[in-house]
Design a protein around this motif. Structure first.
Motif, PDB file in Angstrom:
ATOM      1  N   SER A 176      -7.129  -5.739   5.606  1.00 34.38           N
ATOM      2  CA  SER A 176      -5.691  -5.666   5.372  1.00 34.38           C
ATOM      3  C   SER A 176      -5.137  -4.614   6.324  1.00 34.38           C
ATOM      4  CB  SER A 176      -5.404  -5.257   3.922  1.00 34.38           C
ATOM      5  OG  SER A 176      -4.003  -5.118   3.715  1.00 34.38           O
ATOM      6  N   ASP A 193      -2.954  -2.741   5.143  1.00 30.54           N
ATOM      7  CA  ASP A 193      -2.574  -1.773   4.122  1.00 30.54           C
ATOM      8  C   ASP A 193      -3.837  -1.206   3.466  1.00 30.54           C
ATOM      9  OD1 ASP A 193      -0.724  -0.442   2.218  1.00 30.54           O
ATOM     10  OD2 ASP A 193      -1.719  -1.768   0.781  1.00 30.54           O
ATOM     11  N   SER A 194      -3.926   0.102   3.387  1.00 31.00           N
ATOM     12  CA  SER A 194      -5.135   0.746   2.840  1.00 31.00           C
ATOM     13  C   SER A 194      -5.384   0.392   1.377  1.00 31.00           C
ATOM     14  CB  SER A 194      -5.058   2.264   3.008  1.00 31.00           C
ATOM     15  OG  SER A 194      -3.931   2.775   2.313  1.00 31.00           O
ATOM     16  N   ALA A 195      -4.331   0.049   0.628  1.00 27.64           N
ATOM     17  CA  ALA A 195      -4.485  -0.320  -0.777  1.00 27.64           C
ATOM     18  C   ALA A 195      -4.744  -1.823  -0.949  1.00 27.64           C
ATOM     19  CB  ALA A 195      -3.244   0.082  -1.572  1.00 27.64           C
ATOM     20  N   GLN A 196      -4.851  -2.560   0.165  1.00 32.80           N
ATOM     21  CA  GLN A 196      -5.119  -4.005   0.147  1.00 32.80           C
ATOM     22  C   GLN A 196      -3.994  -4.795  -0.510  1.00 32.80           C
ATOM     23  OE1 GLN A 196      -8.044  -5.156   1.768  1.00 32.80           O
ATOM     24  NE2 GLN A 196      -8.275  -3.005   2.281  1.00 32.80           N
ATOM     25  N   ASP A 197      -2.768  -4.266  -0.471  1.00 32.50           N
ATOM     26  CA  ASP A 197      -1.616  -4.948  -1.053  1.00 32.50           C
ATOM     27  C   ASP A 197      -1.124  -6.013  -0.069  1.00 32.50           C
ATOM     28  OD1 ASP A 197       1.241  -5.554  -1.416  1.00 32.50           O
ATOM     29  OD2 ASP A 197       1.199  -4.002  -2.961  1.00 32.50           O
ATOM     30  N   ARG A 235       2.424  -5.376   1.364  1.00 31.16           N
ATOM     31  CA  ARG A 235       2.439  -4.264   2.333  1.00 31.16           C
ATOM     32  C   ARG A 235       1.743  -4.674   3.630  1.00 31.16           C
ATOM     33  NH1 ARG A 235       5.329  -0.935   3.667  1.00 31.16           N
ATOM     34  NH2 ARG A 235       3.793   0.568   4.322  1.00 31.16           N
ATOM     35  N   HIS A 236       0.712  -5.515   3.537  1.00 31.64           N
ATOM     36  CA  HIS A 236       0.032  -6.035   4.724  1.00 31.64           C
ATOM     37  C   HIS A 236       1.059  -6.720   5.628  1.00 31.64           C
ATOM     38  CE1 HIS A 236      -3.119  -8.171   7.071  1.00 31.64           C
ATOM     39  NE2 HIS A 236      -2.329  -9.227   6.946  1.00 31.64           N
ATOM     40  N   LYS A 239       3.589  -4.238   7.105  1.00 29.85           N
ATOM     41  CA  LYS A 239       3.009  -3.472   8.230  1.00 29.85           C
ATOM     42  C   LYS A 239       3.010  -4.333   9.503  1.00 29.85           C
ATOM     43  CE  LYS A 239       1.358   0.284   6.064  1.00 29.85           C
ATOM     44  NZ  LYS A 239       1.542   1.658   6.431  1.00 29.85           N
ATOM     45  N   TYR A 290      -8.039  -2.108   7.503  1.00 25.83           N
ATOM     46  CA  TYR A 290      -8.728  -1.564   6.337  1.00 25.83           C
ATOM     47  C   TYR A 290      -9.537  -2.674   5.675  1.00 25.83           C
ATOM     48  CZ  TYR A 290      -5.249   2.136   6.903  1.00 25.83           C
ATOM     49  OH  TYR A 290      -4.467   3.138   7.408  1.00 25.83           O
ATOM     50  N   PRO A 294     -11.882  -4.373   2.771  1.00 25.68           N
ATOM     51  CA  PRO A 294     -12.270  -4.166   1.374  1.00 25.68           C
ATOM     52  C   PRO A 294     -13.804  -4.101   1.306  1.00 25.68           C
ATOM     53  CG  PRO A 294     -11.686  -6.451   1.725  1.00 25.68           C
ATOM     54  CD  PRO A 294     -11.448  -5.736   3.021  1.00 25.68           C
TER      55      PRO A 294
END
Length: 167
Positions: free
Chosen positions: A14, A16-20, A23-24, A27, A61, A63
């Motif tokens: 992703s 996005d660091s939170a894997q959302d 948000r991916h 970004k 990022y 997972p």
């Protein structure tokens, strides 16, 4: 060897660091804006994505569990990537997240159409000797991929995240 067909964004990485997933996409859109590609054709944006991941404008990022499962699966499965990214971008990201094994094939879905179209998936699958498993995080994309595979006489198992196929 059996073929595992996998998407990448949302499955193996992703932006996005939170894997959302939202948000991916945000970004990606922010990077396209910074590169002046907001309203550019898809192919130009995909070239921009290549530049953005290489320059660090877009950070990747992975997972942990998804990548661990994939690496385990590669002991007995061949990997086929179907992603809406340039082939060189997908290859670069795979190496960046620690997948050192070259995939059986990498496809840029934008060369065939959209992922929601079973006909686009069918064009990809016609180039493969079989499809035993498909991993795709988009519900509609997974439905289209499964339909295309079945229309070609394949009977894949469908997954919305990277499964552990090898014990």
């Amino acid at each position: 060897m059996k073929l595992l067909v996998s998407d990448m964004g949302g499955i193996l990485y992703s932006f996005d660091s939170a894997q959302d997933p939202m948000r991916h996409e945000e970004k990606f859109d922010e990077a396209m804006k910074e590169l002046g590609l907001t309203d550019a054709p898809l192919k130009d944006q995909l070239e921009g994505e290549w530049r953005a991941v290489n320059s660090g404008l877009l950070k990747v990022y992975p997972p942990r569990e998804g990548v661990e499962n994939l690496l385990r699966n590669l002991q007995e499965w061949k990997l086929v990537i179907v992603s809406t990214s340039r082939v060189k971008t997908s290859d670069w990201i795979l190496k960046k997240i620690g997948v050192k094994i070259d995939p059986f094939r990498i496809f840029d879905m934008s060369d065939y159409g959209g992922k929601k179209d079973p006909g686009a998936w069918q064009k990809v699958f016609e180039q493969l000797p079989g499809v035993e498993a498909i991993v795709e995080d988009g519900r509609e994309n997974l439905r289209a991929a499964g339909e295309a595979a079945r229309d070609l006489g394949f009977a894949p198992t469908l997954y919305s995240q990277m499964p552990k196929l090898v014990k």
